[in-house]
Design a protein around this motif. Structure first.
Motif, PDB file in Angstrom:
ATOM      1  N   TRP A  10     -13.969   1.701  -5.564  1.00 45.28           N
ATOM      2  CA  TRP A  10     -13.003   1.119  -6.514  1.00 45.28           C
ATOM      3  C   TRP A  10     -12.099   2.165  -7.137  1.00 45.28           C
ATOM      4  O   TRP A  10     -10.930   1.904  -7.401  1.00 45.28           O
ATOM      5  CB  TRP A  10     -13.715   0.285  -7.589  1.00 45.28           C
ATOM      6  N   LYS A  11     -12.603   3.370  -7.360  1.00 50.35           N
ATOM      7  CA  LYS A  11     -11.768   4.409  -7.963  1.00 50.35           C
ATOM      8  C   LYS A  11     -10.646   4.812  -7.018  1.00 50.35           C
ATOM      9  O   LYS A  11      -9.509   5.002  -7.425  1.00 50.35           O
ATOM     10  CB  LYS A  11     -12.617   5.618  -8.321  1.00 50.35           C
ATOM     11  N   TRP A  12     -10.986   4.952  -5.756  1.00 45.15           N
ATOM     12  CA  TRP A  12      -9.990   5.347  -4.769  1.00 45.15           C
ATOM     13  C   TRP A  12      -8.954   4.240  -4.576  1.00 45.15           C
ATOM     14  O   TRP A  12      -7.757   4.497  -4.505  1.00 45.15           O
ATOM     15  CB  TRP A  12     -10.699   5.652  -3.439  1.00 45.15           C
ATOM     16  N   LEU A  14      -8.137   1.932  -6.760  1.00 41.84           N
ATOM     17  CA  LEU A  14      -7.332   1.856  -7.986  1.00 41.84           C
ATOM     18  C   LEU A  14      -6.265   2.944  -7.994  1.00 41.84           C
ATOM     19  O   LEU A  14      -5.109   2.700  -8.352  1.00 41.84           O
ATOM     20  CB  LEU A  14      -8.231   1.977  -9.217  1.00 41.84           C
ATOM     21  N   GLY A  15      -6.568   4.119  -7.575  1.00 41.57           N
ATOM     22  CA  GLY A  15      -5.599   5.211  -7.484  1.00 41.57           C
ATOM     23  C   GLY A  15      -4.487   4.908  -6.491  1.00 41.57           C
ATOM     24  O   GLY A  15      -3.307   5.194  -6.718  1.00 41.57           O
ATOM     25  N   ALA A  17      -3.484   1.878  -5.552  1.00 35.89           N
ATOM     26  CA  ALA A  17      -2.650   0.807  -6.102  1.00 35.89           C
ATOM     27  C   ALA A  17      -1.697   1.378  -7.164  1.00 35.89           C
ATOM     28  O   ALA A  17      -0.515   1.004  -7.227  1.00 35.89           O
ATOM     29  CB  ALA A  17      -3.512  -0.292  -6.699  1.00 35.89           C
ATOM     30  N   ALA A  18      -2.201   2.271  -7.988  1.00 35.50           N
ATOM     31  CA  ALA A  18      -1.351   2.888  -9.015  1.00 35.50           C
ATOM     32  C   ALA A  18      -0.259   3.731  -8.369  1.00 35.50           C
ATOM     33  O   ALA A  18       0.898   3.708  -8.801  1.00 35.50           O
ATOM     34  CB  ALA A  18      -2.203   3.733  -9.961  1.00 35.50           C
ATOM     35  N   SER A  19      -0.586   4.452  -7.331  1.00 34.03           N
ATOM     36  CA  SER A  19       0.418   5.266  -6.636  1.00 34.03           C
ATOM     37  C   SER A  19       1.478   4.386  -5.990  1.00 34.03           C
ATOM     38  O   SER A  19       2.676   4.699  -6.026  1.00 34.03           O
ATOM     39  CB  SER A  19      -0.247   6.132  -5.568  1.00 34.03           C
ATOM     40  N   GLY A  21       2.349   1.378  -6.969  1.00 33.10           N
ATOM     41  CA  GLY A  21       3.149   0.827  -8.077  1.00 33.10           C
ATOM     42  C   GLY A  21       4.144   1.851  -8.600  1.00 33.10           C
ATOM     43  O   GLY A  21       5.308   1.519  -8.887  1.00 33.10           O
ATOM     44  N   LEU A  22       3.727   3.089  -8.735  1.00 26.02           N
ATOM     45  CA  LEU A  22       4.624   4.152  -9.198  1.00 26.02           C
ATOM     46  C   LEU A  22       5.746   4.384  -8.194  1.00 26.02           C
ATOM     47  O   LEU A  22       6.900   4.559  -8.580  1.00 26.02           O
ATOM     48  CB  LEU A  22       3.821   5.433  -9.432  1.00 26.02           C
TER      49      LEU A  22
END
Length: 166
Positions: A10-12, A14-15, A17-19, A21-22
């Motif tokens: 999940w951490k990977w 989430l990172g 998805a955030a990248s 989105g950015l």
């Protein structure tokens, strides 16, 4: 199986998805910035055309105001000249009127001498045949003539404003 994979990483995820989105946000920001620059250039070009037009309109407005003021000043000068000529003519005409209609002043003996004697009966030396008339001083006649001339010239000036305003 996918659920266990997601729970384990999940951490990977989430990172990632955030990248993503950015990256999407930066892409839209770059697009917005480019559109803003294009709009800014268009507005600068329009402003470059508007500024000379504003300057030309301001110059025309100032010239129109100056022309109108010159017309009104010319009308005022004409009115002043007409007033001065009218006052001179009125003064001359008033002097003639006073000379032609002067009340002769009687002396003590009854003859007109030009001076008024002090009489004991309270008479001002006015001949008896004019005793029912009003006697006005020459300065008062001149003042009335001047006031009437002023009023007529002011009327002429005011009526002339209509033709100057057009």
């Amino acid at each position: 199986m996918i659920l266990l994979y997601i729970l384990a990483n999940w951490k990977w995820l989430l990172g990632a998805a955030a990248s993503a989105g950015l990256a999407i946000a930066l892409t839209f920001t770059a697009i917005d910035r480019n559109q803003w620059r294009a709009t800014s250039r268009k507005q600068a070009a329009v402003l470059a055309l508007v500024k000379p037009a504003q300057d030309l309109a301001l110059a025309k407005a100032k010239q129109a105001i100056a022309d109108t003021e010159a017309r009104y000043k010319g009308h005022a000068n004409d009115a002043d000249t007409a007033y001065a000529a009218g006052m001179a003519a009125a003064s001359t005409d008033t002097d003639r009127f006073i000379a032609a209609h002067r009340v002769p002043v009687c002396a003590a003996g009854g003859a007109a001498s030009g001076t008024a004697p002090a009489t004991s009966g309270g008479s001002a030396g006015v001949p008896a045949d004019l005793s029912g008339y009003s006697v006005v001083a020459n300065t008062d006649v001149q003042a009335c003539s001047g006031a009437a001339t002023y009023a007529m010239k002011a009327r002429d000036w005011a009526l002339g404003l209509d033709s100057v305003s057009k």
